[in-house]
Scaffold this motif. Structure first.
Motif, PDB file in Angstrom:
ATOM      1  N   UNK A  57       0.862  -1.181   0.000  1.00  0.00           N
ATOM      2  CA  UNK A  57       0.000   0.000   0.000  1.00  0.00           C
ATOM      3  C   UNK A  57       0.900   1.232   0.000  1.00  0.00           C
ATOM      4  N   UNK A  58       0.806   2.060  -1.032  1.00  0.00           N
ATOM      5  CA  UNK A  58       1.593   3.288  -1.088  1.00  0.00           C
ATOM      6  C   UNK A  58       0.915   4.343  -0.224  1.00  0.00           C
ATOM      7  N   UNK A  59       1.642   4.836   0.778  1.00  0.00           N
ATOM      8  CA  UNK A  59       1.107   5.851   1.683  1.00  0.00           C
ATOM      9  C   UNK A  59       1.491   7.220   1.141  1.00  0.00           C
ATOM     10  N   UNK A  60       0.522   8.102   1.038  1.00  0.00           N
ATOM     11  CA  UNK A  60       0.759   9.376   0.353  1.00  0.00           C
ATOM     12  C   UNK A  60       1.560  10.371   1.173  1.00  0.00           C
ATOM     13  N   UNK A  61       1.611  10.224   2.490  1.00  0.00           N
ATOM     14  CA  UNK A  61       2.307  11.215   3.315  1.00  0.00           C
ATOM     15  C   UNK A  61       3.817  11.105   3.113  1.00  0.00           C
ATOM     16  N   UNK A  62       4.506  12.236   3.233  1.00  0.00           N
ATOM     17  CA  UNK A  62       5.959  12.238   3.075  1.00  0.00           C
ATOM     18  C   UNK A  62       6.662  13.128   4.096  1.00  0.00           C
ATOM     19  N   UNK A  63       5.940  14.091   4.675  1.00  0.00           N
ATOM     20  CA  UNK A  63       6.543  14.934   5.711  1.00  0.00           C
ATOM     21  C   UNK A  63       6.935  14.061   6.908  1.00  0.00           C
ATOM     22  N   UNK A  64       8.089  14.289   7.532  1.00  0.00           N
ATOM     23  CA  UNK A  64       8.538  13.442   8.639  1.00  0.00           C
ATOM     24  C   UNK A  64       7.500  13.239   9.738  1.00  0.00           C
ATOM     25  N   UNK A  65       6.845  14.317  10.169  1.00  0.00           N
ATOM     26  CA  UNK A  65       5.864  14.172  11.246  1.00  0.00           C
ATOM     27  C   UNK A  65       4.697  13.294  10.814  1.00  0.00           C
ATOM     28  N   UNK A  66       4.283  13.420   9.554  1.00  0.00           N
ATOM     29  CA  UNK A  66       3.161  12.621   9.048  1.00  0.00           C
ATOM     30  C   UNK A  66       3.565  11.157   8.867  1.00  0.00           C
ATOM     31  N   UNK A  67       4.801  10.936   8.414  1.00  0.00           N
ATOM     32  CA  UNK A  67       5.288   9.561   8.269  1.00  0.00           C
ATOM     33  C   UNK A  67       5.311   8.878   9.636  1.00  0.00           C
ATOM     34  N   UNK A  68       5.849   9.556  10.636  1.00  0.00           N
ATOM     35  CA  UNK A  68       5.935   8.971  11.971  1.00  0.00           C
ATOM     36  C   UNK A  68       4.553   8.715  12.559  1.00  0.00           C
ATOM     37  N   UNK A  69       3.617   9.618  12.300  1.00  0.00           N
ATOM     38  CA  UNK A  69       2.255   9.413  12.801  1.00  0.00           C
ATOM     39  C   UNK A  69       1.645   8.156  12.191  1.00  0.00           C
ATOM     40  N   UNK A  70       1.910   7.925  10.907  1.00  0.00           N
ATOM     41  CA  UNK A  70       1.377   6.734  10.234  1.00  0.00           C
ATOM     42  C   UNK A  70       2.048   5.471  10.748  1.00  0.00           C
ATOM     43  N   UNK A  71       3.352   5.555  11.013  1.00  0.00           N
ATOM     44  CA  UNK A  71       4.091   4.384  11.498  1.00  0.00           C
ATOM     45  C   UNK A  71       3.648   4.017  12.906  1.00  0.00           C
ATOM     46  N   UNK A  72       3.329   5.020  13.722  1.00  0.00           N
ATOM     47  CA  UNK A  72       2.909   4.761  15.099  1.00  0.00           C
ATOM     48  C   UNK A  72       1.604   3.980  15.167  1.00  0.00           C
ATOM     49  N   UNK A  73       0.827   4.013  14.094  1.00  0.00           N
ATOM     50  CA  UNK A  73      -0.440   3.274  14.086  1.00  0.00           C
ATOM     51  C   UNK A  73      -0.219   1.771  14.139  1.00  0.00           C
ATOM     52  N   UNK A  74       1.018   1.348  13.912  1.00  0.00           N
ATOM     53  CA  UNK A  74       1.330  -0.076  14.017  1.00  0.00           C
ATOM     54  C   UNK A  74       1.475  -0.748  12.664  1.00  0.00           C
ATOM     55  N   UNK A  75       1.679  -2.037  12.707  1.00  0.00           N
ATOM     56  CA  UNK A  75       1.898  -2.790  11.484  1.00  0.00           C
ATOM     57  C   UNK A  75       3.360  -2.813  11.098  1.00  0.00           C
ATOM     58  N   UNK A  76       3.665  -3.558  10.074  1.00  0.00           N
ATOM     59  CA  UNK A  76       5.038  -3.668   9.609  1.00  0.00           C
ATOM     60  C   UNK A  76       5.432  -5.123   9.499  1.00  0.00           C
ATOM     61  N   UNK A  77       6.582  -5.369   8.922  1.00  0.00           N
ATOM     62  CA  UNK A  77       7.558  -4.365   8.500  1.00  0.00           C
ATOM     63  C   UNK A  77       7.110  -3.617   7.250  1.00  0.00           C
ATOM     64  N   UNK A  78       7.454  -2.339   7.205  1.00  0.00           N
ATOM     65  CA  UNK A  78       7.130  -1.485   6.072  1.00  0.00           C
ATOM     66  C   UNK A  78       8.398  -1.135   5.298  1.00  0.00           C
ATOM     67  N   UNK A  79       8.203  -0.472   4.173  1.00  0.00           N
ATOM     68  CA  UNK A  79       9.316  -0.097   3.293  1.00  0.00           C
ATOM     69  C   UNK A  79       9.386   1.423   3.192  1.00  0.00           C
ATOM     70  N   UNK A  80      10.577   1.970   3.431  1.00  0.00           N
ATOM     71  CA  UNK A  80      10.754   3.425   3.473  1.00  0.00           C
ATOM     72  C   UNK A  80      11.857   3.848   2.507  1.00  0.00           C
ATOM     73  N   UNK A  81      11.529   4.758   1.590  1.00  0.00           N
ATOM     74  CA  UNK A  81      12.519   5.390   0.721  1.00  0.00           C
ATOM     75  C   UNK A  81      12.698   6.817   1.227  1.00  0.00           C
ATOM     76  N   UNK A  82      13.882   7.118   1.748  1.00  0.00           N
ATOM     77  CA  UNK A  82      14.109   8.388   2.425  1.00  0.00           C
ATOM     78  C   UNK A  82      15.228   9.178   1.768  1.00  0.00           C
ATOM     79  N   UNK A  83      14.941  10.447   1.493  1.00  0.00           N
ATOM     80  CA  UNK A  83      15.995  11.370   1.069  1.00  0.00           C
ATOM     81  C   UNK A  83      16.791  11.750   2.311  1.00  0.00           C
TER      82      UNK A  83
END
Length: 223
Positions: free
Chosen positions: A32-58
Motif C-alpha cells: 500500500x503506497x502511503x501518500x504522506x511524506x513529511x517526517x511528522x506525518x510519516x511517523x504518525x502513520x508508522x505509530x499506528x502499528x503494522x510492519x515491517x514497512x518499506x521506506x525510501x528516504x531522502x
C-alpha cells in the motif's frame, strides 16, 4: 506492507512514486503506497502499528529533521522495516551507519531521471527486500504487540509467561482468569487449596478459590 517515499522535492518525489510503484508491481509485492511524506506525518502513520514497512528516504530532507534522523525515529516503531536511502549525498552514507539505522540499501540520485540507469538500482534494492521479507514471513512466530509509553513492543508469545488483560488464543494460553492470560507452558506447580500458581520465572500468582477452580476444570478436561 506499507510503502513510504519521503522527499521534499516534489518533482523527484513524483518520479520516485512512478518508478518505485512500477517495480513493486513487476515484482508482485503486496503493498500500500502511503501518500504522506513529511517526517511528522510519516511517523504518525508508522505509530499506528503494522510492519515491517518499506521506506525510501531522502537523506537531505529540508524539514525539521533530515532523513537519517527520521530513520532513527522509525526504528523505534518498526524495528524490522526496510529503510532505503535515496540521495545525492554519498558522503553522508557513513552517517547512516553510525546512527545505527540499519539501511537495506542506497540508491544514488545521480542518474535519477535516466530510466535505463536508475530503474536497475531500484530493482536491485527491491529484490533484496523481497528476499528478506520472504525469510521473515517463513520464520515468523506468533507475537503480541503492546504499547509501552511512546514505543510499540513486539514480543514472541512463547516468551510471555503471563500478562494482564489480553486475550491470547495462540499456543498454550489460559484465558479464563479475569485479570491474566497465563502461558501454561511456564507453569511449574499449582496449589489448588491455596490458589497459588508458581511460574518458571519464580513468580507466584495468587487467585481466589473460585477462580482457581477454572484452571482445575481445564486440567481435568485435558485428561
Amino acid at each position: 506492507m506499507k510503502v513510504f517515499i519521503s522527499d521534499d522535492q516534489e518533482q523527484q518525489r513524483l518520479w520516485l512514486n512512478d518508478i518505485i510503484t512500477a517495480q513493486l508491481e513487476a515484482l508482485h509485492f503486496n503493498y500500500e503506497l502511503v501518500s504522506v511524506w513529511q517526517p511528522t506525518d510519516v511517523l504518525a502513520a508508522v505509530k499506528d502499528g503494522g510492519g515491517p514497512n518499506l521506506y525510501f528516504l531522502d537523506i537531505v530532507l529540508q524539514r525539521e529533521i533530515n532523513g537519517i534522523q527520521l530513520a532513527s525515529k522509525i526504528r523505534d516503531y518498526d524495528p524490522d522495516g526496510f529503510i532505503v536511502y535515496v540521495t545525492v549525498r554519498d558522503d553522508m552514507i557513513p552517517d547512516t551507519l553510525s546512527a545505527m539505522t540499519t539501511p537495506t540499501g542506497f540508491i544514488s540520485k545521480t542518474n535519477m531521471f535516466d530510466k535505463a540507469k536508475f530503474v536497475p538500482e531500484v530493482q536491485r534494492v527491491l529484490q533484496v527486500v523481497k528476499k528478506r521479507l520472504g525469510m521473515l514471513q517463513q520464520s515468523a512466530e506468533p507475537t503480541l504487540t503492546i504499547r509501552s509509553g511512546a514505543l510499540l513492543l513486539t514480543l514472541k508469545l512463547k516468551d510471555i509467561i503471563y500478562c494482564e488483560k489480553e486475550q491470547l488464543t495462540a499456543m498454550h494460553f489460559f484465558n479464563e482468569f479475569q485479570s491474566y492470560a497465563l502461558n501454561l507452558d511456564h507453569v511449574i506447580t499449582v496449589d489448588f487449596n491455596k490458589g497459588v500458581i508458581s511460574m518458571d520465572n519464580h513468580d507466584h500468582l495468587t487467585f481466589s478459590r473460585g477462580t482457581i477452580k477454572k484452571l482445575r476444570a481445564y486440567y481435568q478436561t485435558q485428561g
